[in-house]
Scaffold this motif. Structure first.
Motif, PDB file in Angstrom:
ATOM      1  N   ASP A  34     103.625  12.616   9.474  1.00  0.00           N
ATOM      2  CA  ASP A  34     104.171  12.404   8.124  1.00  0.00           C
ATOM      3  C   ASP A  34     105.645  12.798   8.066  1.00  0.00           C
ATOM      4  O   ASP A  34     106.458  12.096   7.464  1.00  0.00           O
ATOM      5  CB  ASP A  34     103.386  13.210   7.083  1.00  0.00           C
ATOM      6  CG  ASP A  34     101.986  12.664   6.852  1.00  0.00           C
ATOM      7  OD1 ASP A  34     101.716  11.514   7.250  1.00  0.00           O
ATOM      8  OD2 ASP A  34     101.173  13.412   6.263  1.00  0.00           O
ATOM      9  N   VAL A  35     105.990  13.929   8.677  1.00  0.00           N
ATOM     10  CA  VAL A  35     107.383  14.389   8.685  1.00  0.00           C
ATOM     11  C   VAL A  35     108.256  13.406   9.457  1.00  0.00           C
ATOM     12  O   VAL A  35     109.351  13.043   9.003  1.00  0.00           O
ATOM     13  CB  VAL A  35     107.494  15.820   9.262  1.00  0.00           C
ATOM     14  CG1 VAL A  35     108.940  16.203   9.502  1.00  0.00           C
ATOM     15  CG2 VAL A  35     106.820  16.824   8.336  1.00  0.00           C
ATOM     16  N   VAL A  36     107.774  12.947  10.599  1.00  0.00           N
ATOM     17  CA  VAL A  36     108.533  11.977  11.399  1.00  0.00           C
ATOM     18  C   VAL A  36     108.725  10.685  10.607  1.00  0.00           C
ATOM     19  O   VAL A  36     109.819  10.122  10.579  1.00  0.00           O
ATOM     20  CB  VAL A  36     107.846  11.716  12.753  1.00  0.00           C
ATOM     21  CG1 VAL A  36     108.463  10.530  13.465  1.00  0.00           C
ATOM     22  CG2 VAL A  36     107.921  12.959  13.627  1.00  0.00           C
ATOM     23  N   ASP A  37     107.665  10.212   9.941  1.00  0.00           N
ATOM     24  CA  ASP A  37     107.777   8.998   9.112  1.00  0.00           C
ATOM     25  C   ASP A  37     108.813   9.185   8.013  1.00  0.00           C
ATOM     26  O   ASP A  37     109.597   8.272   7.726  1.00  0.00           O
ATOM     27  CB  ASP A  37     106.423   8.635   8.490  1.00  0.00           C
ATOM     28  CG  ASP A  37     105.431   8.090   9.509  1.00  0.00           C
ATOM     29  OD1 ASP A  37     105.863   7.741  10.632  1.00  0.00           O
ATOM     30  OD2 ASP A  37     104.231   8.039   9.182  1.00  0.00           O
ATOM     31  N   LEU A  38     108.837  10.346   7.388  1.00  0.00           N
ATOM     32  CA  LEU A  38     109.801  10.629   6.326  1.00  0.00           C
ATOM     33  C   LEU A  38     111.230  10.598   6.871  1.00  0.00           C
ATOM     34  O   LEU A  38     112.121   9.999   6.256  1.00  0.00           O
ATOM     35  CB  LEU A  38     109.505  11.999   5.698  1.00  0.00           C
ATOM     36  CG  LEU A  38     110.420  12.441   4.577  1.00  0.00           C
ATOM     37  CD1 LEU A  38     110.239  11.548   3.356  1.00  0.00           C
ATOM     38  CD2 LEU A  38     110.145  13.885   4.223  1.00  0.00           C
ATOM     39  N   ILE A  39     111.440  11.189   8.028  1.00  0.00           N
ATOM     40  CA  ILE A  39     112.781  11.206   8.637  1.00  0.00           C
ATOM     41  C   ILE A  39     113.213   9.787   9.014  1.00  0.00           C
ATOM     42  O   ILE A  39     114.351   9.393   8.761  1.00  0.00           O
ATOM     43  CB  ILE A  39     112.810  12.154   9.858  1.00  0.00           C
ATOM     44  CG1 ILE A  39     112.662  13.599   9.387  1.00  0.00           C
ATOM     45  CG2 ILE A  39     114.102  11.966  10.662  1.00  0.00           C
ATOM     46  CD1 ILE A  39     112.428  14.601  10.498  1.00  0.00           C
ATOM     47  N   VAL A  40     112.311   9.005   9.584  1.00  0.00           N
ATOM     48  CA  VAL A  40     112.637   7.626   9.967  1.00  0.00           C
ATOM     49  C   VAL A  40     112.991   6.805   8.725  1.00  0.00           C
ATOM     50  O   VAL A  40     113.975   6.069   8.707  1.00  0.00           O
ATOM     51  CB  VAL A  40     111.480   6.977  10.760  1.00  0.00           C
ATOM     52  CG1 VAL A  40     111.666   5.469  10.890  1.00  0.00           C
ATOM     53  CG2 VAL A  40     111.360   7.627  12.139  1.00  0.00           C
ATOM     54  N   LEU A  72     116.461   7.813   7.583  1.00  0.00           N
ATOM     55  CA  LEU A  72     117.496   7.253   8.457  1.00  0.00           C
ATOM     56  C   LEU A  72     117.694   5.758   8.203  1.00  0.00           C
ATOM     57  O   LEU A  72     118.833   5.274   8.216  1.00  0.00           O
ATOM     58  CB  LEU A  72     117.147   7.515   9.929  1.00  0.00           C
ATOM     59  CG  LEU A  72     117.284   8.970  10.384  1.00  0.00           C
ATOM     60  CD1 LEU A  72     116.727   9.136  11.794  1.00  0.00           C
ATOM     61  CD2 LEU A  72     118.726   9.424  10.320  1.00  0.00           C
ATOM     62  N   GLN A  73     116.612   5.041   7.959  1.00  0.00           N
ATOM     63  CA  GLN A  73     116.735   3.616   7.652  1.00  0.00           C
ATOM     64  C   GLN A  73     117.475   3.395   6.336  1.00  0.00           C
ATOM     65  O   GLN A  73     118.325   2.515   6.231  1.00  0.00           O
ATOM     66  CB  GLN A  73     115.355   2.962   7.607  1.00  0.00           C
ATOM     67  CG  GLN A  73     114.710   2.842   8.971  1.00  0.00           C
ATOM     68  CD  GLN A  73     113.246   2.432   8.896  1.00  0.00           C
ATOM     69  OE1 GLN A  73     112.590   2.571   7.861  1.00  0.00           O
ATOM     70  NE2 GLN A  73     112.727   1.932  10.019  1.00  0.00           N
ATOM     71  N   SER A  74     117.173   4.198   5.327  1.00  0.00           N
ATOM     72  CA  SER A  74     117.872   4.047   4.041  1.00  0.00           C
ATOM     73  C   SER A  74     119.328   4.466   4.168  1.00  0.00           C
ATOM     74  O   SER A  74     120.214   3.867   3.546  1.00  0.00           O
ATOM     75  CB  SER A  74     117.167   4.838   2.943  1.00  0.00           C
ATOM     76  OG  SER A  74     117.160   6.211   3.233  1.00  0.00           O
ATOM     77  N   ALA A 131     118.084  12.975  -0.600  1.00  0.00           N
ATOM     78  CA  ALA A 131     117.098  11.949  -0.971  1.00  0.00           C
ATOM     79  C   ALA A 131     117.757  10.746  -1.649  1.00  0.00           C
ATOM     80  O   ALA A 131     117.138   9.670  -1.703  1.00  0.00           O
ATOM     81  CB  ALA A 131     116.050  12.561  -1.913  1.00  0.00           C
ATOM     82  N   MET A 132     118.956  10.893  -2.133  1.00  0.00           N
ATOM     83  CA  MET A 132     119.584   9.804  -2.879  1.00  0.00           C
ATOM     84  C   MET A 132     119.716   8.488  -2.099  1.00  0.00           C
ATOM     85  O   MET A 132     119.476   7.432  -2.676  1.00  0.00           O
ATOM     86  CB  MET A 132     120.947  10.243  -3.442  1.00  0.00           C
ATOM     87  CG  MET A 132     120.829  11.257  -4.564  1.00  0.00           C
ATOM     88  SD  MET A 132     119.687  10.803  -5.889  1.00  0.00           S
ATOM     89  CE  MET A 132     120.602   9.486  -6.661  1.00  0.00           C
ATOM     90  N   PRO A 133     120.082   8.511  -0.811  1.00  0.00           N
ATOM     91  CA  PRO A 133     120.105   7.214  -0.096  1.00  0.00           C
ATOM     92  C   PRO A 133     118.748   6.521  -0.122  1.00  0.00           C
ATOM     93  O   PRO A 133     118.662   5.304  -0.307  1.00  0.00           O
ATOM     94  CB  PRO A 133     120.525   7.596   1.329  1.00  0.00           C
ATOM     95  CG  PRO A 133     121.309   8.845   1.154  1.00  0.00           C
ATOM     96  CD  PRO A 133     120.629   9.578   0.029  1.00  0.00           C
ATOM     97  N   ALA A 134     117.662   7.299   0.019  1.00  0.00           N
ATOM     98  CA  ALA A 134     116.324   6.698  -0.007  1.00  0.00           C
ATOM     99  C   ALA A 134     115.974   6.200  -1.416  1.00  0.00           C
ATOM    100  O   ALA A 134     115.303   5.182  -1.558  1.00  0.00           O
ATOM    101  CB  ALA A 134     115.290   7.717   0.466  1.00  0.00           C
ATOM    102  N   ILE A 135     116.458   6.893  -2.439  1.00  0.00           N
ATOM    103  CA  ILE A 135     116.181   6.483  -3.817  1.00  0.00           C
ATOM    104  C   ILE A 135     116.968   5.207  -4.148  1.00  0.00           C
ATOM    105  O   ILE A 135     116.437   4.290  -4.766  1.00  0.00           O
ATOM    106  CB  ILE A 135     116.540   7.619  -4.799  1.00  0.00           C
ATOM    107  CG1 ILE A 135     115.553   8.775  -4.614  1.00  0.00           C
ATOM    108  CG2 ILE A 135     116.545   7.126  -6.242  1.00  0.00           C
ATOM    109  CD1 ILE A 135     115.955  10.050  -5.323  1.00  0.00           C
ATOM    110  N   LEU A 136     118.230   5.157  -3.707  1.00  0.00           N
ATOM    111  CA  LEU A 136     119.074   4.009  -4.027  1.00  0.00           C
ATOM    112  C   LEU A 136     118.787   2.797  -3.149  1.00  0.00           C
ATOM    113  O   LEU A 136     119.128   1.672  -3.512  1.00  0.00           O
ATOM    114  CB  LEU A 136     120.546   4.398  -3.915  1.00  0.00           C
ATOM    115  CG  LEU A 136     121.031   5.390  -4.986  1.00  0.00           C
ATOM    116  CD1 LEU A 136     122.444   5.881  -4.655  1.00  0.00           C
ATOM    117  CD2 LEU A 136     120.990   4.755  -6.356  1.00  0.00           C
ATOM    118  N   PHE A 137     118.206   3.017  -1.980  1.00  0.00           N
ATOM    119  CA  PHE A 137     117.926   1.904  -1.064  1.00  0.00           C
ATOM    120  C   PHE A 137     116.483   1.937  -0.644  1.00  0.00           C
ATOM    121  O   PHE A 137     116.006   1.825   0.352  1.00  0.00           O
ATOM    122  CB  PHE A 137     118.873   1.938   0.142  1.00  0.00           C
ATOM    123  CG  PHE A 137     120.286   1.621  -0.256  1.00  0.00           C
ATOM    124  CD1 PHE A 137     120.710   0.319  -0.346  1.00  0.00           C
ATOM    125  CD2 PHE A 137     121.179   2.625  -0.584  1.00  0.00           C
ATOM    126  CE1 PHE A 137     122.013   0.025  -0.740  1.00  0.00           C
ATOM    127  CE2 PHE A 137     122.475   2.348  -0.964  1.00  0.00           C
ATOM    128  CZ  PHE A 137     122.885   1.041  -1.040  1.00  0.00           C
TER     129      PHE A 137
END
Length: 186
Positions: A20-26, A29-31, A180-186
């Motif tokens: 789960d942690v690895v998925d969150l980091i990936v 990074l994608q966002s 978290a903002m990059p993931a929220i915006l993208f």
């Protein structure tokens, strides 16, 4: 005594958590990569996301600094001056900013130093909020003895107060929110 089934179950739960942690980091990074591409293409959301991420990284740096200060040694010192003073020149009283005015003397390995920082947090306040600064300076009277926290490698760097759990928690929360903002915006 734990059974083999309990040990296996615990290992599986740890493995699932790690995934789960690895998925969150990936995902993050994608966002982040999407934000970079968007900023390169002139999308203001990309630029905003990168600014938020930079602030998040700065918060993590601040947290590391706060944790390092927790290990700094202390020596006895004496307050020379403590109060609140106007900062800069404002044309109107309501726009005047105020800062802590603090001086304390201390000695490390036979060398005398003068410190001016209350804590790692630099705080300034408006005219209406200058009472906050006075509250932070409570108990500091000229002539009183204090514990001075100093950098063992650079003793001229010092504070009178360390960051507490609330300050560190606020720093972590701000770092998480900003990162978290990059993931929220993208």
């Amino acid at each position: 005594r734990r059974s083999r089934a309990d040990a296996l179950s615990s290992r599986c739960a740890t493995t699932a958590y790690t995934h789960d942690v690895v998925d969150l980091i990936v995902t993050w990074l994608q966002s982040f990569e999407s934000a970079i591409r968007a900023a390169q293409n002139g999308d203001p959301r990309g630029f905003i996301a990168l600014v938020f991420a930079a602030v998040g990284v700065a918060c993590l740096g601040s947290l590391v600094f706060q944790l390092r200060i927790d290990r700094w040694p202390t020596v006895r010192g004496r307050i020379r001056r403590a109060g609140v003073q106007a900062a800069g020149g404002a044309s109107a009283r309501v726009s005047q900013m105020y800062v802590e005015a603090l001086e304390y003397e201390y000695r490390v390995d036979g060398t005398d130093y003068v410190g001016r920082r209350l804590s790692p947090w630099v705080v300034s306040a408006s005219h209406n909020a200058k009472g906050l600064l006075a509250w932070r300076m409570r108990g500091l009277e000229p002539g009183s003895e204090v514990e001075v926290i100093h950098n063992p490698r650079r003793p001229e760097k010092s504070f009178l107060r360390r960051s507490g759990p609330v300050g560190k928690t606020a720093t972590v929360a701000m770092a998480i929110l900003m990162l978290a903002m990059p993931a929220i915006l993208f």
